[in-house]
Design an enzyme around this catalytic site. Structure first.
Site, PDB file in Angstrom:
ATOM      1  N   THR A 135     -50.085   2.222  43.099  1.00 36.44           N
ATOM      2  CA  THR A 135     -49.987   3.280  44.106  1.00 36.44           C
ATOM      3  C   THR A 135     -50.910   3.030  45.295  1.00 36.44           C
ATOM      4  OG1 THR A 135     -50.475   5.626  44.429  1.00 36.44           O
ATOM      5  CG2 THR A 135     -51.690   4.544  42.696  1.00 36.44           C
ATOM      6  N   ASP A 136     -50.581   3.663  46.425  1.00 35.16           N
ATOM      7  CA  ASP A 136     -51.477   3.590  47.589  1.00 35.16           C
ATOM      8  C   ASP A 136     -52.739   4.427  47.390  1.00 35.16           C
ATOM      9  OD1 ASP A 136     -50.330   6.133  47.770  1.00 35.16           O
ATOM     10  OD2 ASP A 136     -49.609   5.899  49.824  1.00 35.16           O
ATOM     11  N   GLU A 137     -52.711   5.317  46.365  1.00 36.72           N
ATOM     12  CA  GLU A 137     -53.861   6.221  46.199  1.00 36.72           C
ATOM     13  C   GLU A 137     -55.134   5.474  45.805  1.00 36.72           C
ATOM     14  OE1 GLU A 137     -53.284   9.980  44.424  1.00 36.72           O
ATOM     15  OE2 GLU A 137     -51.282  10.190  45.252  1.00 36.72           O
ATOM     16  N   TYR A 161     -56.658  10.327  38.539  1.00 30.63           N
ATOM     17  CA  TYR A 161     -55.419   9.539  38.507  1.00 30.63           C
ATOM     18  C   TYR A 161     -55.600   8.240  39.287  1.00 30.63           C
ATOM     19  CZ  TYR A 161     -50.920   7.844  40.224  1.00 30.63           C
ATOM     20  OH  TYR A 161     -49.869   7.031  40.582  1.00 30.63           O
ATOM     21  N   LYS A 165     -55.558   4.274  38.003  1.00 26.96           N
ATOM     22  CA  LYS A 165     -54.632   3.248  38.509  1.00 26.96           C
ATOM     23  C   LYS A 165     -55.427   2.087  39.108  1.00 26.96           C
ATOM     24  CE  LYS A 165     -50.665   3.292  38.679  1.00 26.96           C
ATOM     25  NZ  LYS A 165     -49.616   2.877  37.686  1.00 26.96           N
ATOM     26  N   ASN A 260     -47.311  17.494  55.488  1.00 31.32           N
ATOM     27  CA  ASN A 260     -46.575  18.160  54.403  1.00 31.32           C
ATOM     28  C   ASN A 260     -45.702  19.303  54.914  1.00 31.32           C
ATOM     29  OD1 ASN A 260     -47.722  16.443  52.558  1.00 31.32           O
ATOM     30  ND2 ASN A 260     -49.256  17.897  51.822  1.00 31.32           N
TER      31      ASN A 260
HETATM   32  P1  NAD Z   1     -43.254   9.688  35.967  1.00 27.12           P
HETATM   33  O1  NAD Z   1     -44.420  10.546  35.640  1.00 27.12           O
HETATM   34  O2  NAD Z   1     -42.004  10.294  36.477  1.00 27.12           O
HETATM   35  O3  NAD Z   1     -42.830   8.831  34.677  1.00 27.12           O
HETATM   36  C1  NAD Z   1     -43.768   8.195  33.858  1.00 27.12           C
HETATM   37  C2  NAD Z   1     -43.019   7.707  32.617  1.00 27.12           C
HETATM   38  O4  NAD Z   1     -43.976   7.027  31.777  1.00 27.12           O
HETATM   39  C3  NAD Z   1     -42.428   8.850  31.772  1.00 27.12           C
HETATM   40  O5  NAD Z   1     -41.108   8.533  31.398  1.00 27.12           O
HETATM   41  C4  NAD Z   1     -43.340   8.916  30.552  1.00 27.12           C
HETATM   42  O6  NAD Z   1     -42.679   9.382  29.388  1.00 27.12           O
HETATM   43  C5  NAD Z   1     -43.780   7.470  30.434  1.00 27.12           C
HETATM   44  N1  NAD Z   1     -45.068   7.341  29.719  1.00 27.12           N
HETATM   45  C6  NAD Z   1     -46.213   8.033  29.962  1.00 27.12           C
HETATM   46  N2  NAD Z   1     -47.165   7.645  29.085  1.00 27.12           N
HETATM   47  C7  NAD Z   1     -46.606   6.679  28.303  1.00 27.12           C
HETATM   48  C8  NAD Z   1     -47.095   5.880  27.246  1.00 27.12           C
HETATM   49  N3  NAD Z   1     -48.347   5.999  26.796  1.00 27.12           N
HETATM   50  N4  NAD Z   1     -46.263   4.974  26.673  1.00 27.12           N
HETATM   51  C9  NAD Z   1     -44.977   4.848  27.122  1.00 27.12           C
HETATM   52  N5  NAD Z   1     -44.464   5.582  28.108  1.00 27.12           N
HETATM   53  C10 NAD Z   1     -45.277   6.485  28.700  1.00 27.12           C
HETATM   54  O7  NAD Z   1     -43.812   8.587  36.943  1.00 27.12           O
HETATM   55  P2  NAD Z   1     -43.184   7.943  38.265  1.00 27.12           P
HETATM   56  O8  NAD Z   1     -43.393   8.853  39.385  1.00 27.12           O
HETATM   57  O9  NAD Z   1     -41.831   7.443  37.930  1.00 27.12           O
HETATM   58  O10 NAD Z   1     -44.173   6.695  38.472  1.00 27.12           O
HETATM   59  C11 NAD Z   1     -43.933   5.459  37.799  1.00 27.12           C
HETATM   60  C12 NAD Z   1     -45.031   4.471  38.183  1.00 27.12           C
HETATM   61  O11 NAD Z   1     -45.041   4.313  39.588  1.00 27.12           O
HETATM   62  C13 NAD Z   1     -46.436   4.933  37.802  1.00 27.12           C
HETATM   63  O12 NAD Z   1     -47.153   3.813  37.354  1.00 27.12           O
HETATM   64  C14 NAD Z   1     -47.012   5.467  39.098  1.00 27.12           C
HETATM   65  O13 NAD Z   1     -48.411   5.318  39.128  1.00 27.12           O
HETATM   66  C15 NAD Z   1     -46.332   4.564  40.112  1.00 27.12           C
HETATM   67  N6  NAD Z   1     -46.144   5.152  41.448  1.00 27.12           N
HETATM   68  C16 NAD Z   1     -45.524   6.375  41.590  1.00 27.12           C
HETATM   69  C17 NAD Z   1     -45.294   6.871  42.865  1.00 27.12           C
HETATM   70  C18 NAD Z   1     -44.614   8.197  43.085  1.00 27.12           C
HETATM   71  O14 NAD Z   1     -44.572   8.678  44.227  1.00 27.12           O
HETATM   72  N7  NAD Z   1     -44.022   8.811  42.097  1.00 27.12           N
HETATM   73  C19 NAD Z   1     -45.714   6.148  43.986  1.00 27.12           C
HETATM   74  C20 NAD Z   1     -46.348   4.912  43.794  1.00 27.12           C
HETATM   75  C21 NAD Z   1     -46.539   4.422  42.519  1.00 27.12           C
HETATM   76  O1  DAU Z   2     -49.068   8.171  47.040  1.00 23.44           O
HETATM   77  C1  DAU Z   2     -48.429   7.809  45.858  1.00 23.44           C
HETATM   78  C2  DAU Z   2     -48.593   8.915  44.842  1.00 23.44           C
HETATM   79  O2  DAU Z   2     -47.755   9.980  45.270  1.00 23.44           O
HETATM   80  C3  DAU Z   2     -48.248   8.508  43.425  1.00 23.44           C
HETATM   81  O3  DAU Z   2     -49.139   7.507  43.009  1.00 23.44           O
HETATM   82  C4  DAU Z   2     -48.343   9.726  42.481  1.00 23.44           C
HETATM   83  O4  DAU Z   2     -47.965   9.366  41.175  1.00 23.44           O
HETATM   84  C5  DAU Z   2     -47.413  10.796  43.024  1.00 23.44           C
HETATM   85  O5  DAU Z   2     -47.517  11.948  42.218  1.00 23.44           O
HETATM   86  C6  DAU Z   2     -47.760  11.127  44.458  1.00 23.44           C
HETATM   87  O6  DAU Z   2     -49.044  11.776  44.542  1.00 23.44           O
HETATM   88  P1  DAU Z   2     -49.306  13.021  45.523  1.00 23.44           P
HETATM   89  O7  DAU Z   2     -50.463  13.766  45.013  1.00 23.44           O
HETATM   90  O8  DAU Z   2     -49.330  12.575  46.944  1.00 23.44           O
HETATM   91  O9  DAU Z   2     -47.912  13.808  45.286  1.00 23.44           O
HETATM   92  P2  DAU Z   2     -47.586  15.364  45.108  1.00 23.44           P
HETATM   93  O10 DAU Z   2     -46.105  15.479  45.136  1.00 23.44           O
HETATM   94  O11 DAU Z   2     -48.316  15.949  43.960  1.00 23.44           O
HETATM   95  O12 DAU Z   2     -48.178  16.005  46.442  1.00 23.44           O
HETATM   96  C7  DAU Z   2     -47.749  15.551  47.713  1.00 23.44           C
HETATM   97  C8  DAU Z   2     -48.520  16.333  48.758  1.00 23.44           C
HETATM   98  O13 DAU Z   2     -48.103  17.708  48.712  1.00 23.44           O
HETATM   99  C9  DAU Z   2     -50.022  16.367  48.544  1.00 23.44           C
HETATM  100  O14 DAU Z   2     -50.677  16.385  49.805  1.00 23.44           O
HETATM  101  C10 DAU Z   2     -50.270  17.688  47.816  1.00 23.44           C
HETATM  102  C11 DAU Z   2     -49.201  18.583  48.424  1.00 23.44           C
HETATM  103  N1  DAU Z   2     -48.683  19.655  47.552  1.00 23.44           N
HETATM  104  C12 DAU Z   2     -48.217  19.306  46.313  1.00 23.44           C
HETATM  105  C13 DAU Z   2     -47.701  20.256  45.464  1.00 23.44           C
HETATM  106  C14 DAU Z   2     -47.205  19.879  44.085  1.00 23.44           C
HETATM  107  C15 DAU Z   2     -48.591  20.963  47.997  1.00 23.44           C
HETATM  108  O15 DAU Z   2     -48.999  21.287  49.136  1.00 23.44           O
HETATM  109  N2  DAU Z   2     -48.077  21.908  47.159  1.00 23.44           N
HETATM  110  C16 DAU Z   2     -47.636  21.623  45.902  1.00 23.44           C
HETATM  111  O16 DAU Z   2     -47.211  22.555  45.171  1.00 23.44           O
END
Ligand code: NAD
Ligand code: DAU
Length: 361
Positions: A135-137, A161, A165, A260
């Protein structure tokens, strides 16, 4: 035929990636290892194209015996590692699972790959790849005039988190430098699209707006994320797996960096236009400001020149086209929405997170 172990393939991005691999002419066989936590669902894997090329295994990436068995039994030559705890707010309430899955889980997978590919030489080294999805975080937060995150930006994670990562990224990197394991890492910005669990901003806002619930905006709502449509991310990951150089990291981002409030406004505008008879029109009347997230990163932006120049990738969707596809998908899949939001964990999470933030309803 190549055999890919996808971890976390029942989650949001993982399930889209499985679909992408089965649809595209990749010819790969997929073993999908997922623990089915609250974030994973078999509903995300219904109606897969070419299902004979996909095997689902319910299990934990921390289970080293199981992981080793899967490598052996399925002759695995690629790992694409998505499995993680991913929600920043949940990591603030309880970081323990993040440390276990994101750090120790990644370590468990790396150890299996080291044992089978390097020690036992089960496969020629030039034919294997361990790809870690990150992730970029990990880079922390940007001030308004800072340049976007590049691959060389120092890590400065601000939430449990992001720290977990960052830690897993460092472990993956070390296995390349110390043992010569052929690894790649991609750091991506915020994804959105089909099958995203409705605790994250975009699906939460779509579903709350549809049902007339408040749209909870943390703080002043002027935080910036770099939004990428999930299918664009899947395409980029596969390109890195196939053509990225071992030991390298690649930034992936959407070139979409609205505040946002603008993201929420876009969703409300689409719903106003598509559902003019809804009692919730105008949907932005539902916006409610709530207590901010502790340590909330203000701004993310990705510099994606490396993947553009070296691998020829750039995002296909704009925020407007990607958001229309996303809203359409949620409108067209009420059964999926009911199935994932009926889980008891989901409602208790919503109560815990938003009641404490001072949301009125
Ligand atoms: P998600 O939370 O939707 O899914 C995570 C999956 O991992 C789920 O299916 C869960 O059951 C499985 N899991 C969790 N713990 C486990 C374990 N111990 N063993 C096996 N499976 C397990 O996540 P996502 O949003 O699809 O993100 C996937 C990957 O991409 C993550 O590594 C996250 O850090 C990265 N990522 C996400 C985003 C985003 O915006 N969602 C952005 C950048 C990177
Ligand atoms: O940047 C990549 C990341 O993006 C991934 O690594 C994470 O797994 C993914 O969850 C996401 O993280 P964020 O914290 O940026 O996503 P989230 O959807 O939780 O929130 C996006 C933005 O919106 C953040 O600034 C918080 C804000 N927010 C979020 C929620 C859930 C609100 O204002 N209200 C809300 O109810």
């Amino acid at each position: 035929m190549r055999n890919v172990l996808v971890t976390g393939g029942a989650g949001f991005i993982g399930s889209n990636f499985v679909r992408y691999l089965l649809q595209a002419d990749t010819g790969v066989q997929i073993v999908n290892l997922d623990k089915l936590t609250y974030a994973g669902s078999l509903e995300n894997l219904s109606d897969l194209p070419d299902p004979d090329r996909h095997i689902f295994v319910e299990g934990d990436i921390l289970d080293s015996e199981l992981v080793e068995c899967l490598f052996r039994d399925h002759d695995i030559d690629m790992v694409v590692h998505f499995a993680a705890e991913t929600h920043v707010d949940r990591s603030i309430f309880g970081p323990a699972d993040f440390i276990q899955t994101n750090i120790i889980g990644t370590f468990t997978l790396l150890e299996a790959a080291r044992k089978l590919w390097l020690t036992e030489e089960l496969k020629p080294l030039e034919q294997v790849r361990f790809h870690h999805v990150s992730t970029d975080e990990v880079f922390g937060t940007l001030a308004p005039d800072d340049p976007a995150f590049a691959e060389t930006t120092p890590y400065a994670p601000n939430s449990p988190y992001a720290a977990s990562k960052a830690s897993s990224d460092h472990l993956v990197r070390s296995y390349y430098h110390t043992y010569g394991l052929p690894v790649t890492i991609s750091n991506c910005s915020n994804n959105y699209g089909p099958y995203q669990f409705p605790e994250k901003l975009i699906p939460l806002m779509i579903l709350n707006a549809l049902t007339g619930k408040p749209l909870p905006v943390y703080g002043d709502g002027k935080q910036i994320r770099d939004w990428l449509y999930v299918e664009d991310h899947c395409e980029a990951i596969w390109l890195v797996v196939e053509q990225g150089k071992p030991g390298e990291t690649y930034n992936i981002g959407g070139n979409n960096q609205p505040v946002n409030l603008e993201v929420i406004g876009t969703i409300c505008d689409i719903l106003d236009e598509w559902l003019p008879a809804s009692p919730n029109v105008p949907h932005d009347q539902l916006i409610q400001y709530v207590t901010d997230r502790p340590g909330h990163d203000r701004r993310y932006a990705m510099n994606i020149k490396k993947i553009e120049q070296e691998l020829g990738w750039k995002p296909r969707e704009s925020l407007s086209t990607g958001m229309q596809k996303t809203v359409r998908w949620y409108l067209d899949h009420p059964d999926w929405v009911t199935a994932v939001s009926d889980q008891s964990d989901y409602q208790s999470w919503i109560d815990k997170n938003y009641v404490e933030r001072g949301e009125v309803e």
